[in-house]
Design a protein around this motif. Sequence first.
Motif, PDB file in Angstrom:
ATOM      1  N   UNK A 241     -18.989 -13.600   5.600  1.00 50.14           N
ATOM      2  CA  UNK A 241     -19.511 -14.358   6.736  1.00 50.14           C
ATOM      3  C   UNK A 241     -18.856 -13.853   8.016  1.00 50.14           C
ATOM      4  N   UNK A 242     -19.642 -13.669   9.084  1.00 48.15           N
ATOM      5  CA  UNK A 242     -19.071 -13.137  10.325  1.00 48.15           C
ATOM      6  C   UNK A 242     -18.097 -14.073  11.023  1.00 48.15           C
ATOM      7  N   UNK A 243     -18.236 -15.388  10.832  1.00 46.11           N
ATOM      8  CA  UNK A 243     -17.375 -16.334  11.546  1.00 46.11           C
ATOM      9  C   UNK A 243     -15.914 -16.220  11.133  1.00 46.11           C
ATOM     10  N   UNK A 244     -15.633 -15.645   9.966  1.00 44.98           N
ATOM     11  CA  UNK A 244     -14.247 -15.480   9.533  1.00 44.98           C
ATOM     12  C   UNK A 244     -13.531 -14.396  10.328  1.00 44.98           C
ATOM     13  N   UNK A 245     -14.282 -13.539  11.000  1.00 43.47           N
ATOM     14  CA  UNK A 245     -13.747 -12.531  11.928  1.00 43.47           C
ATOM     15  C   UNK A 245     -12.558 -11.776  11.340  1.00 43.47           C
ATOM     16  N   UNK A 246     -12.743 -11.223  10.172  1.00 39.52           N
ATOM     17  CA  UNK A 246     -11.668 -10.457   9.548  1.00 39.52           C
ATOM     18  C   UNK A 246     -12.163  -9.069   9.171  1.00 39.52           C
ATOM     19  N   UNK A 247     -11.506  -8.068   9.738  1.00 41.68           N
ATOM     20  CA  UNK A 247     -11.785  -6.685   9.408  1.00 41.68           C
ATOM     21  C   UNK A 247     -10.486  -5.982   9.080  1.00 41.68           C
ATOM     22  N   UNK A 248     -10.576  -4.689   8.829  1.00 42.13           N
ATOM     23  CA  UNK A 248      -9.363  -3.939   8.530  1.00 42.13           C
ATOM     24  C   UNK A 248      -9.523  -2.478   8.923  1.00 42.13           C
ATOM     25  N   UNK A 249      -8.359  -1.836   9.106  1.00 42.29           N
ATOM     26  CA  UNK A 249      -8.302  -0.396   9.349  1.00 42.29           C
ATOM     27  C   UNK A 249      -7.307   0.193   8.375  1.00 42.29           C
ATOM     28  N   UNK A 250      -7.630   1.377   7.831  1.00 42.70           N
ATOM     29  CA  UNK A 250      -6.701   2.067   6.943  1.00 42.70           C
ATOM     30  C   UNK A 250      -6.561   3.510   7.404  1.00 42.70           C
ATOM     31  N   UNK A 251      -5.374   4.059   7.229  1.00 39.56           N
ATOM     32  CA  UNK A 251      -5.153   5.436   7.638  1.00 39.56           C
ATOM     33  C   UNK A 251      -3.683   5.803   7.604  1.00 39.56           C
ATOM     34  N   UNK A 252      -3.377   6.927   8.220  1.00 40.24           N
ATOM     35  CA  UNK A 252      -2.007   7.429   8.324  1.00 40.24           C
ATOM     36  C   UNK A 252      -1.085   6.320   8.838  1.00 40.24           C
ATOM     37  N   UNK A 253       0.078   6.174   8.196  1.00 40.76           N
ATOM     38  CA  UNK A 253       0.999   5.096   8.542  1.00 40.76           C
ATOM     39  C   UNK A 253       1.407   5.123  10.014  1.00 40.76           C
ATOM     40  N   UNK A 254       1.554   6.333  10.599  1.00 36.97           N
ATOM     41  CA  UNK A 254       1.928   6.426  12.011  1.00 36.97           C
ATOM     42  C   UNK A 254       0.877   5.766  12.897  1.00 36.97           C
ATOM     43  N   UNK A 255      -0.393   6.017  12.582  1.00 34.18           N
ATOM     44  CA  UNK A 255      -1.483   5.443  13.372  1.00 34.18           C
ATOM     45  C   UNK A 255      -1.511   3.926  13.204  1.00 34.18           C
ATOM     46  N   UNK A 256      -1.372   3.457  11.968  1.00 28.81           N
ATOM     47  CA  UNK A 256      -1.404   2.018  11.702  1.00 28.81           C
ATOM     48  C   UNK A 256      -0.267   1.301  12.428  1.00 28.81           C
ATOM     49  N   UNK A 257       0.927   1.918  12.458  1.00 19.28           N
ATOM     50  CA  UNK A 257       2.060   1.285  13.144  1.00 19.28           C
ATOM     51  C   UNK A 257       1.830   1.219  14.655  1.00 19.28           C
ATOM     52  N   UNK A 258       1.220   2.246  15.221  1.00 21.25           N
ATOM     53  CA  UNK A 258       0.910   2.209  16.656  1.00 21.25           C
ATOM     54  C   UNK A 258      -0.142   1.137  16.946  1.00 21.25           C
ATOM     55  N   UNK A 259      -1.124   1.017  16.064  1.00 18.51           N
ATOM     56  CA  UNK A 259      -2.115  -0.050  16.211  1.00 18.51           C
ATOM     57  C   UNK A 259      -1.448  -1.418  16.127  1.00 18.51           C
TER      58      UNK A 259
END
Length: 398
Positions: A241-259
């Motif tokens: 359901x869109x109202x829960x507004x939950x997504x995710x990103x996966x990738x290189x740990x350096x990029x995830x930490x900067x995000x």
Amino acid sequence: MNYRFSSRVSQLQSSAVRDILKLTQGKDMISFAGGLPAEELFPVEAVRAAADRVFTAGKGALQYGLTEGYLPLREQLCERMAAKNMFIQPHQMLLTTGSQQAIDLLVGVLTEPGDTVLVEKPTYLASLQVFSLHGLKVVAAESDEFGIIPEAAAELIAKHQPKLMYAVPTFGNPTGRVWSTERRKQVLELCVANNIPIIEDDPYGDIKFDEDQTYPSLFSLQESVEGGPVIYTSTFSKTVAPALRTGWAIGDNQVIRMMEKAKQAADLHSSALDQQVLSQLLQGFDLDAHITVISRDYKARMLEMDELLRQQQVPGLTWDQPKGGMFLWAQLPDGLDAEILLRSAVQKGVAFVPGSSFFANEPIRNTMRLNYTYNTGERTMQGIKRMVEAIEEFTARS
């Protein structure tokens, strides 16, 4: 008070979809505009039961959470990603407020104002808003039924040296197209050779109409996660359901930490309550079976719209039948501007999104995107009838 707004916001164009949705409120309007899932397919009782289990666990459910997101949900998502040959650990994932926030955070940490981003022509209109907000230049490579054309992308890379690529290779928005595996490999090799990170946006990939068909993600085709060029984003908006507004990103740990740093500055963390509800939902609910139900229903709705359009036999109206996702991409008769047509269509009680909104430059103005997932039966039939009436009146005047 004489407010002085920043130039990046003052120049930002409003979302065509959001503006059109305002027109549909409180009226007998049939909307093919927004990417709205079918509400009757929402797993309401399962979500309610999951929420009850969260609150039964104690008051801590309402406390602040981690910026990177609720660990049990990240662990569950790692298992789901592994089923698609994407092998990651929780520290290589960030939970976000929908995948839209993931795109915004990625653009913020990987580019500077004035940089260039490479996209497919056409592309997701909300991503174009994000690029505009961050002061980026956008160059768009031509595409066909097999996806972005590598030679066109290579020419733009050589000329503009983009800092980032954005792509929706599986059931693209707005076209519904699927890149071939060969094209995916060619584009991946091209970006690796030129040190260009790729945002692979995949909100629709689970909604496929051929249950036996598989489409490898760009993420799964790269040699490794650490040091790899692809950062993959997705969301629960289309499958739960869109109202829960939950997504995710996966990738290189350096990029995830900067995000993660950027997200701390933006909102500390996304809704911890929603994340806990989703985690409980995944424990007691067969999400894959639910996705199969959604996919079969949406296929039927797509075929319904396809047949209704065929029955109308409008000269010069063509469209692509998608293999999945939520949208049908249509081309109107030559010389018909979809933005002008929309005004007449709205007066008749039907809305769609003009295709020009999906082009970074040189828009093809006689194109439009139709959503087939929100309506069915009589409403779809009436909506197509009203839209065709608007087209026929416009062409008669021309």
